[in-house]
Design an enzyme around this catalytic site. Structure first.
Site, PDB file in Angstrom:
ATOM      1  N   PRO A 142      11.260 -13.938   9.951  1.00 51.30           N
ATOM      2  CA  PRO A 142       9.826 -14.577  10.566  1.00 51.30           C
ATOM      3  C   PRO A 142       8.950 -13.551  11.055  1.00 51.30           C
ATOM      4  CG  PRO A 142      11.946 -14.497  12.037  1.00 51.30           C
ATOM      5  CD  PRO A 142      12.425 -13.885  10.832  1.00 51.30           C
TER       6      PRO A 142
ATOM      7  N   ASP B 102       8.481 -16.522  14.158  1.00 57.20           N
ATOM      8  CA  ASP B 102       8.942 -16.152  15.230  1.00 57.20           C
ATOM      9  C   ASP B 102       7.956 -16.630  16.462  1.00 57.20           C
ATOM     10  OD1 ASP B 102      11.009 -14.431  15.824  1.00 57.20           O
ATOM     11  OD2 ASP B 102      10.212 -12.637  15.076  1.00 57.20           O
TER      12      ASP B 102
ATOM     13  N   TRP C 180      14.040 -10.276  19.570  1.00 55.09           N
ATOM     14  CA  TRP C 180      14.890  -9.869  18.425  1.00 55.09           C
ATOM     15  C   TRP C 180      16.441 -10.378  18.218  1.00 55.09           C
ATOM     16  CZ3 TRP C 180      12.408  -7.160  14.937  1.00 55.09           C
ATOM     17  CH2 TRP C 180      11.117  -6.307  15.349  1.00 55.09           C
TER      18      TRP C 180
ATOM     19  N   GLN D 232      11.286  -2.066   9.993  1.00 54.88           N
ATOM     20  CA  GLN D 232      12.404  -2.830  10.609  1.00 54.88           C
ATOM     21  C   GLN D 232      13.855  -2.462  10.524  1.00 54.88           C
ATOM     22  OE1 GLN D 232      11.858  -5.798  12.133  1.00 54.88           O
ATOM     23  NE2 GLN D 232       9.768  -5.552  11.503  1.00 54.88           N
TER      24      GLN D 232
ATOM     25  N   TRP E 229      14.729  -5.851  12.912  1.00 52.28           N
ATOM     26  CA  TRP E 229      14.985  -6.905  12.144  1.00 52.28           C
ATOM     27  C   TRP E 229      16.583  -6.517  11.352  1.00 52.28           C
ATOM     28  CZ3 TRP E 229      14.822  -9.825   7.131  1.00 52.28           C
ATOM     29  CH2 TRP E 229      15.367 -10.915   7.323  1.00 52.28           C
TER      30      TRP E 229
ATOM     31  N   LYS F 185      -4.095   4.306   9.905  1.00 47.91           N
ATOM     32  CA  LYS F 185      -3.599   2.851   9.859  1.00 47.91           C
ATOM     33  C   LYS F 185      -4.787   2.096   9.873  1.00 47.91           C
ATOM     34  CE  LYS F 185      -1.054  -0.156  12.970  1.00 47.91           C
ATOM     35  NZ  LYS F 185      -0.315  -0.270  14.444  1.00 47.91           N
TER      36      LYS F 185
ATOM     37  N   LYS G 258      -9.122  -3.022  12.050  1.00 49.61           N
ATOM     38  CA  LYS G 258     -10.174  -4.038  11.937  1.00 49.61           C
ATOM     39  C   LYS G 258     -11.141  -3.545  12.758  1.00 49.61           C
ATOM     40  CE  LYS G 258      -7.164  -8.134  11.904  1.00 49.61           C
ATOM     41  NZ  LYS G 258      -6.778  -9.552  12.835  1.00 49.61           N
TER      42      LYS G 258
END
Length: 880
Positions: A49, A88, A528, A564, A568, A601, A604
């Site tokens: 999620p 989430d 988590w 992850q 996760w 990275k 914006k």
């Protein structure tokens, strides 16, 4: 359904995709596909999620495309593939947004506002960008169920999280303890170790060496080095390595006697002319020696403090070999302090830094200062006491809060933990049950993480989350763990429908041991813990769907980014191992990061990447999908996203593919005019042609189908897509090119039918193979080509079709090798013509081919006429 329609010379891929999206909506394509597959064997997929407080980015598009490709493939292999979207909705990402917007800096601000109002604000933004998520997910062509979604804020989801926790509590896997934890002062809460590892940045910090005069030798001082001067007011001990060599030296400049590790003299001195060695000894000879504290704040509270301890964690690769220890703020400091009776395990109740990272009245001289802001003032004070031996700066990698972007500190915090360290071997066994792509992530990155896994801090001193369901006496001697809404009602007499703090914090449970009433502890779960519970909570297990869940657990497949492995993936396997003794998934694809073209990275603010929506409008989703899943990112590498390479995907793959389809339709229509008859696809003709190129493309297609199935069953998408792309090239540049005359009917009607049937067959096979990866173009082609099928075969979508079956009788490896070698000979011949500036239209007398293997020469003779035709020579000679 009317006959096949003419195909325009050009195609607007984005516009065509928009039309396909409308068509899917009209026929409710996704739900229709699920209805059609109901009753078939289940293929279980878990979707990790995301938070809807941020907009989807290329990393989400990559992971989403991988998930969609795999689940579409298994649906087209005869499985029922439920695909539920999850959200989430709790935790720091949401709270931090509210804190920023409303100027909330600490618990006192939340108390003034009220937890109910604070949580209402959090609830109001959790789905802020859900519309953009749905639009983007739909536009990329991903089929997933938004209507039957799960959100971590749903009461039934939260109830299953309670159930998970109670199972752990009942097994003795939960405890309350005090440990030094990574702590976010911006979010006022501890983080787990894997969260702290998510965002490291290179920063410049002060590096200061400070003197600690010995009580029994006031003219001799140990020198300790630190990059966190703000921890010096809390110093309670020094630590040296017992077996390493230390030296007492005379600093010639000001005649100070200093003790440092011999191997680290370079930290204080540029060369050996600046000091004289007076004595050399092992570190253990310093053990127990008392020294003069830097400050008097904690002298009365810790009478056994301010002495030298020994421990082997001290290293010789940095500092002075003398470690300053502040048990409030260092894990090793905390451990050594307990082992040396300086502190007790539960004795750090008066930490001098509050949850906002500011000094309390325990350190009055710096009260109210944020610790990072206090560095300069503390160094200034120590200089005034003549305790600073050397001052400088160091550039090093330092952990930052993954949510707020602020530096973390390490701080002793009373917290609730799930035991993990004792289960490391079992976690590794669970991991052994799984298949990872790429495989090295399983053994190295993830395996090494499991080998060193620490107990998991699952409590957060926050508000917007699933409350930890523990009701306890004030001294924590009596604790009741609640595992369901019904159980809470039975013990408290209060029935609830919502499980958030504002709905349950006031509820009490009578004590059974004469302690009055039990109150809920104030902490909420680490979010988590919720996402790690999703296999059970999304089904409201075990309260609903009990058998259905147990019959389909573990999942066949999951996929997320490489970050992850400490998020996760980790929480999934910890909870599943504790609950069921096995991993919750069988196969996992781990994608790498999608970076800006310059390797940085995506940002914006820097505008260093193209807006996905603009690329959808410019090139279409299929091109972006195929670009992403044919990249190194699918094999765990980092992809530098380049718009030019998306554009090249159109030129090199989609246009040739479209042109092959257009050429097929043109010649079917021509054949119908020439023969005054309707061309209907007859699968009985497949493989009956004597033409070598027909035999080759059918064999090559079948080999491709076989290979794709083998690779997809091991989740090697990085191997599948290049093979599909090569097939497009082989089909367009070799089969179509070498069979133009046949396809145009110039070699007779019967031969034309064989060629058209063959080309239709392989385009149909390729369409079905490519459908999971490129759902739009394959649908567009299918909608026209299916008009040639009998009425009972004309299904509404290509995505309702099954993958083509493998027909081994069509595979002829000798012909495949012959054509492969033929293409090599033709390419070499063309290169030689170019080198000699001999155009292809200029005939040459002969070609001579020399190969050492007789079998390859024999196979080349099968396609000899094509070689001579392509190179414009009347005869060829083949020698071994």
């Amino acid at each position: 359904m009317t006959g096949i329609e003419p195909v325009p010379e050009s195609i607007d891929f984005p516009k065509t995709e928009e039309e396909i999206l409308k068509y899917w909506k009209e026929i409710d394509a996704f739900q229709t596909s699920l209805k059609q597959s109901k009753g078939k064997p289940p293929y279980v997929f878990y979707d990790g999620p995301p938070f809807a407080t941020g907009k989807p980015h290329y990393g989400h598009l990559l992971a989403g495309t991988i998930k969609d490709t795999v689940t579409r493939y298994w649906h087209q292999n005869g499985y029922h593939v439920e695909r539920r979207f999850g959200w989430d909705t709790h935790g720091l990402p949401v709270e931090h947004e509210i804190d920023k917007t409303h100027g909330i800096t600490g618990p006192e601000d939340v108390a003034k506002m009220g937890i109910d109002k604070y949580n209402a604000l959090c609830r109001s933004i959790v789905m802020r960008y859900s519309g953009e998520w749905k639009d983007t997910v739909d536009r990329i062509g991903r089929w997933i169920d938004f209507e039957n979604d799960y959100k971590t804020l749903y009461p039934w989801f939260m109830e299953s999280v309670w159930w998970v926790f109670k199972q752990l509590f009942s097994k003795g896997l939960v405890y309350h303890g005090q440990k030094v934890m990574p702590f976010s002062t911006a979010c006022n809460t501890p983080l787990s170790n894997f969260e702290a590892g998510q965002d490291y940045k290179d920063v410049n910090d002060p590096a200061v060496s400070v003197s600690f005069p010995l009580r029994d030798e006031p003219d001799v001082a140990l020198v300790a080095w630190t990059t966190t001067p703000w921890t010096l007011p809390s110093n309670l001990s020094l630590c040296v390595h017992p077996d390493m060599d230390y030296v007492k030296v005379l600093q010639k400049k000001d005649e100070k006697k200093l003790i440092v590790l011999e191997a680290r003299l370079s930290e204080l001195f540029k060369n050996d002319t600046e000091y004289d060695v007076l004595e050399k000894f092992k570190g253990r000879s310093l053990e127990g020696k008392k020294y003069v504290p830097l400050f008097d704040y904690f002298v009365a509270d810790f009478p056994n403090a301010h002495k030298v301890c020994c421990d082997t964690y001290v290293t010789a690769d940095s500092g002075t070999g003398v470690v300053h220890q502040a048990p409030y703020f260092g894990a090793d400091d905390f451990r050594v302090g307990i082992e040396n009776n300086i502190i007790t395990k539960d004795g750090l109740t008066a930490c001098p830094v509050d949850n906002s990272g500011k000094f309390t009245n325990k350190v009055p001289d710096y009260k109210g200062l944020h610790v990072k802001d206090a560095d300069k003032e503390i160094i200034k004070t120590l200089k005034g006491k003549d305790r600073v031996i050397k001052q400088g700066q160091i550039k090093h990698s330092y952990p930052f809060c993954w949510r707020s972007g602020t530096p973390l500190i390490y701080k002793a915090v009373p917290s609730w933990f799930v035991r993990v360290e004792h289960a490391r071997e079992q976690l590794l066994k669970s991991n052994d049950m799984t298949t990872w792509v790429p495989s090295h992530v399983k053994e190295k990155r993830f395996g090494n993480w499991l080998k060193n896994a620490n107990d998991w801090c699952i409590s957060r001193n926050r508000y917007w989350g699933t409350p930890i369901p523990l009701w306890a006496s004030e001294d924590l001697e009596e604790i009741v763990c609640i595992g369901s809404i019904k159980e809470l009602a039975e013990l408290s007499g209060v029935t609830i429908t919502d499980l958030h703090r504002e709905s349950i914090d006031h509820i009490t449970i009578p004590s059974k041991t004469g302690r009055g009433v039990l109150k809920r502890i104030p902490e909420v779960f680490d979010c988590w813990f919720e996402s790690g519970s999703m296999p059970y909570a999304q089904k409201h297990y075990p309260f609903d769907n009990k058998k259905a869940f147990e019959d389909t657990f573990p999942a066949h497949f999951i996929a997320e980014g490489i970050d992850q492995t400490r998020g996760w993936f980790y929480t999934l396997i910890v909870l599943s191992t504790h609950l069921f003794g096995k991993a919750p998934f069988k196969n996992v694809i781990v994608n790498g990061l999608v970076l800006a073209e310059d390797g940085n990275k995506m940002s914006k603010s820097k505008r260093n990447f193209p807006d996905p929506k603009l690329l959808f409008d410019k090139y279409g989703a299929d091109a972006i999908r195929l670009y992403l899943i044919s990249s190194v990112a699918v094999a765990g590498g980092d992809l530098r996203f380049k718009e030019q390479e998306v554009k090249e995907m159109i030129r090199d793959v989609f246009l040739p593919w479209y042109n092959a389809y257009r050429f097929l339709v043109q010649n079917i229509l021509r054949h119908q005019i020439d023969t005054n008859s309707t061309f209907t696809y007859d699968p009985a003709l497949i493989g009956t042609s004597d033409n070598i190129m027909d035999k080759w493309i059918l064999s090559y297609s079948q080999s491709l189908i076989k290979s794709v199935k083998e690779e997809m069953e091991t989740y090697q998408l990085n191997r599948v897509v290049p093979k599909l792309l090569k097939f497009v090239d082989q089909l367009t540049n070799w089969y179509v090119r070498l069979n133009r005359r046949r396809l145009k009917g110039e070699t007779g009607a019967e031969d034309c039918v064989h060629a058209l049937t063959t080309l239709y067959t392989v385009i149909d096979w390729m369409n079905r193979l490519m459908a999971p990866a490129t759902p739009f173009l394959t649908e567009h082609l299918y909608q026209n080509l299916r008009r040639l099928q009998p009425a009972n075969k004309q299904d509404g979508s290509i995505h309702f079709q099954m993958m083509p079956e493998v027909n081994d009788s069509l595979i002829q490896m000798d012909i495949e090798r012959a054509v492969s070698n033929m293409t090599t000979v033709v390419q070499i011949g063309r290169a030689l013509r170019d080198r000699k500036t001999l155009p292809e239209k200029y005939p040459l007398p002969e070609i001579v081919v020399i190969r050492p293997e007789q079998v390859q020469l024999d196979e080349l003779k099968i396609v000899e006429t094509y070689i001579m035709e392509q190179l414009n020579v009347p005869q060829g000679h083949f020698f071994g």
